[in-house]
Design a protein around this motif. Structure first.
Motif, PDB file in Angstrom:
ATOM      1  N   MET A 141      -0.579  24.414  16.501  1.00 31.80           N
ATOM      2  CA  MET A 141      -0.037  23.074  16.319  1.00 31.80           C
ATOM      3  C   MET A 141       0.204  22.824  14.837  1.00 31.80           C
ATOM      4  O   MET A 141      -0.554  23.256  13.993  1.00 31.80           O
ATOM      5  N   ASN A 142       1.252  22.091  14.525  1.00 30.27           N
ATOM      6  CA  ASN A 142       1.578  21.769  13.153  1.00 30.27           C
ATOM      7  C   ASN A 142       0.401  21.079  12.466  1.00 30.27           C
ATOM      8  O   ASN A 142      -0.189  20.146  13.008  1.00 30.27           O
ATOM      9  N   GLN A 143       0.049  21.507  11.238  1.00 31.67           N
ATOM     10  CA  GLN A 143      -1.129  20.985  10.563  1.00 31.67           C
ATOM     11  C   GLN A 143      -1.007  19.498  10.283  1.00 31.67           C
ATOM     12  O   GLN A 143      -1.976  18.742  10.375  1.00 31.67           O
ATOM     13  N   ARG A 144       0.207  19.048   9.946  1.00 35.19           N
ATOM     14  CA  ARG A 144       0.391  17.625   9.673  1.00 35.19           C
ATOM     15  C   ARG A 144       0.131  16.798  10.919  1.00 35.19           C
ATOM     16  O   ARG A 144      -0.486  15.742  10.878  1.00 35.19           O
ATOM     17  N   SER A 180       4.174   8.080   4.494  1.00 29.57           N
ATOM     18  CA  SER A 180       5.185   9.133   4.579  1.00 29.57           C
ATOM     19  C   SER A 180       4.966  10.100   5.747  1.00 29.57           C
ATOM     20  O   SER A 180       5.932  10.531   6.384  1.00 29.57           O
ATOM     21  N   ASN A 181       3.724  10.451   6.046  1.00 27.48           N
ATOM     22  CA  ASN A 181       3.474  11.388   7.137  1.00 27.48           C
ATOM     23  C   ASN A 181       3.982  10.858   8.472  1.00 27.48           C
ATOM     24  O   ASN A 181       4.570  11.587   9.269  1.00 27.48           O
ATOM     25  N   ALA A 196      11.855  12.782  12.146  1.00 29.84           N
ATOM     26  CA  ALA A 196      12.190  14.103  12.685  1.00 29.84           C
ATOM     27  C   ALA A 196      12.376  14.043  14.189  1.00 29.84           C
ATOM     28  O   ALA A 196      13.280  14.695  14.738  1.00 29.84           O
ATOM     29  N   PHE A 197      11.539  13.266  14.881  1.00 27.85           N
ATOM     30  CA  PHE A 197      11.673  13.152  16.332  1.00 27.85           C
ATOM     31  C   PHE A 197      13.029  12.565  16.697  1.00 27.85           C
ATOM     32  O   PHE A 197      13.726  13.070  17.589  1.00 27.85           O
ATOM     33  N   ILE A 198      13.432  11.497  16.028  1.00 27.11           N
ATOM     34  CA  ILE A 198      14.719  10.864  16.316  1.00 27.11           C
ATOM     35  C   ILE A 198      15.877  11.806  16.016  1.00 27.11           C
ATOM     36  O   ILE A 198      16.814  11.952  16.817  1.00 27.11           O
ATOM     37  N   PRO A 206      12.462  20.546   9.977  1.00 22.18           N
ATOM     38  CA  PRO A 206      11.076  20.057  10.030  1.00 22.18           C
ATOM     39  C   PRO A 206      10.711  19.469  11.390  1.00 22.18           C
ATOM     40  O   PRO A 206      11.511  18.768  12.016  1.00 22.18           O
ATOM     41  N   LEU A 207       9.516  19.768  11.847  1.00 23.57           N
ATOM     42  CA  LEU A 207       8.916  19.146  13.019  1.00 23.57           C
ATOM     43  C   LEU A 207       9.822  19.173  14.251  1.00 23.57           C
ATOM     44  O   LEU A 207       9.942  18.193  14.982  1.00 23.57           O
TER      45      LEU A 207
END
Length: 295
Positions: free
Chosen positions: A1-4, A198-199, A206-208, A283-284
């Motif tokens: 899973m992405n660390q962020r 920001s996170n 990114a989702f949008i 990203p993401l």
């Protein structure tokens, strides 16, 4: 899973419950009388409906073969309505094994969610469906599953008491929960100030963006469908672009993670959509957030 995303999830338990409550995301199961072979691409290989067909996850025949992590969910008391019903319990555990581990963590650990197997149509009947959504689903239909978030109650995924329905819709329901509950709430204007950091902005932006790209890809891939199918798709897209994008996202998650066969069919029949879903350079993207297929 992405660390962020991992860092974000740690913070959710105390943050999200303050964002209100609602009921959304109806999901229907395919018609058993016309069910294609197991594992057809869940984005709709037939051109008939944009609903899941086939059953997701390994076929656990008894509790002895179920991995310990899923047995622990059962022992934790978060799987309701299957306690004395072995067939339903095994169907639920089998379906859960197809859900990306990051979504399981988000739902069970961070959002403290529960799954309830019961008379789903009774609980989900008030879930709003637009005329365009009903048209795409083929008209009036019983609602086989939904997610429900109500004040002072745990977030619940509700499923009909039917092993085939459980195996067919649970993965897609997790994806709807992610887009229509989790993402929607961290975008809410009444959300705590921390969600403006920001996170969080990076995750929702990114989702949008990914959903927009995947929607365009899906429409392009869908040109092979019959004329009436495209009319229904375009009607829903024009009436509510967000719902349409969430539908594409949920069906893409379903197709990618359900089974080896569904993943292969997704890659071959919806090449552009599959490419956006698995893109590694942006990203993401979904593949970065949820991880590779288990198959």
């Amino acid at each position: 899973m992405n660390q962020r995303l991992t860092t974000i999830l740690v913070m959710l338990t105390i943050c999200l419950p303050v964002l209100g409550s609602c009921k959304r995301a109806a999901v229907t199961a395919p018609n058993n009388n016309n069910q294609p072979s197991r594992g057809i691409a869940l984005l709709d290989g037939s051109g008939e409906k944009v609903t899941a067909v086939g059953e997701c996850g390994p076929n656990f025949a008894n509790l002895d073969v179920v991995p310990a992590a899923f047995l622990n969910l059962d022992r934790a008391g978060v799987l309701k309505g299957v306690e004395s019903k072995p067939e339903l319990k095994l169907a639920l555990l089998s379906a859960l094994a197809a859900v990306p581990r990051s979504l399981l963590q988000l739902f069970f650990l961070n959002l403290r969610g529960e799954i309830l197997v019961t008379d789903a149509n009774k609980i989900c009947k008030d879930t709003p469906l637009t005329q365009e959504e009903r048209e795409l689903l083929g008209g009036p239909t019983e609602i086989s599953a939904c997610w429900v978030a109500e004040a002072k109650e745990p977030l619940r995924l509700v499923l009909a008491e039917n092993p085939h329905v459980i195996r067919s819709v649970l993965l897609r329901l997790f994806a709807y929960m992610y887009s229509e509950y989790f993402i929607a709430r961290i975008q809410d204007t009444n959300a705590p100030a921390m969600f403006q950091e920001s996170n969080w902005r990076e995750l929702t932006t990114a989702f949008i963006e990914n959903n927009q790209l995947m929607t365009e890809a899906f429409v392009a891939d869908s040109k092979n469908f019959g004329h009436q199918k495209m009319v229904s798709l375009e009607n829903l897209r024009s009436a509510n672009p967000r719902k349409f994008a969430n539908m594409v996202f949920a069906n893409a998650v379903d197709s990618y993670y359900c089974s080896a066969q569904s993943n292969q069919a997704f890659a071959s029949r919806f090449k552009l959509t599959y490419g956006v879903f698995t893109e590694a350079s942006r990203p993401l993207t979904p593949i970065k957030v949820f991880g590779p297929s288990l198959w």
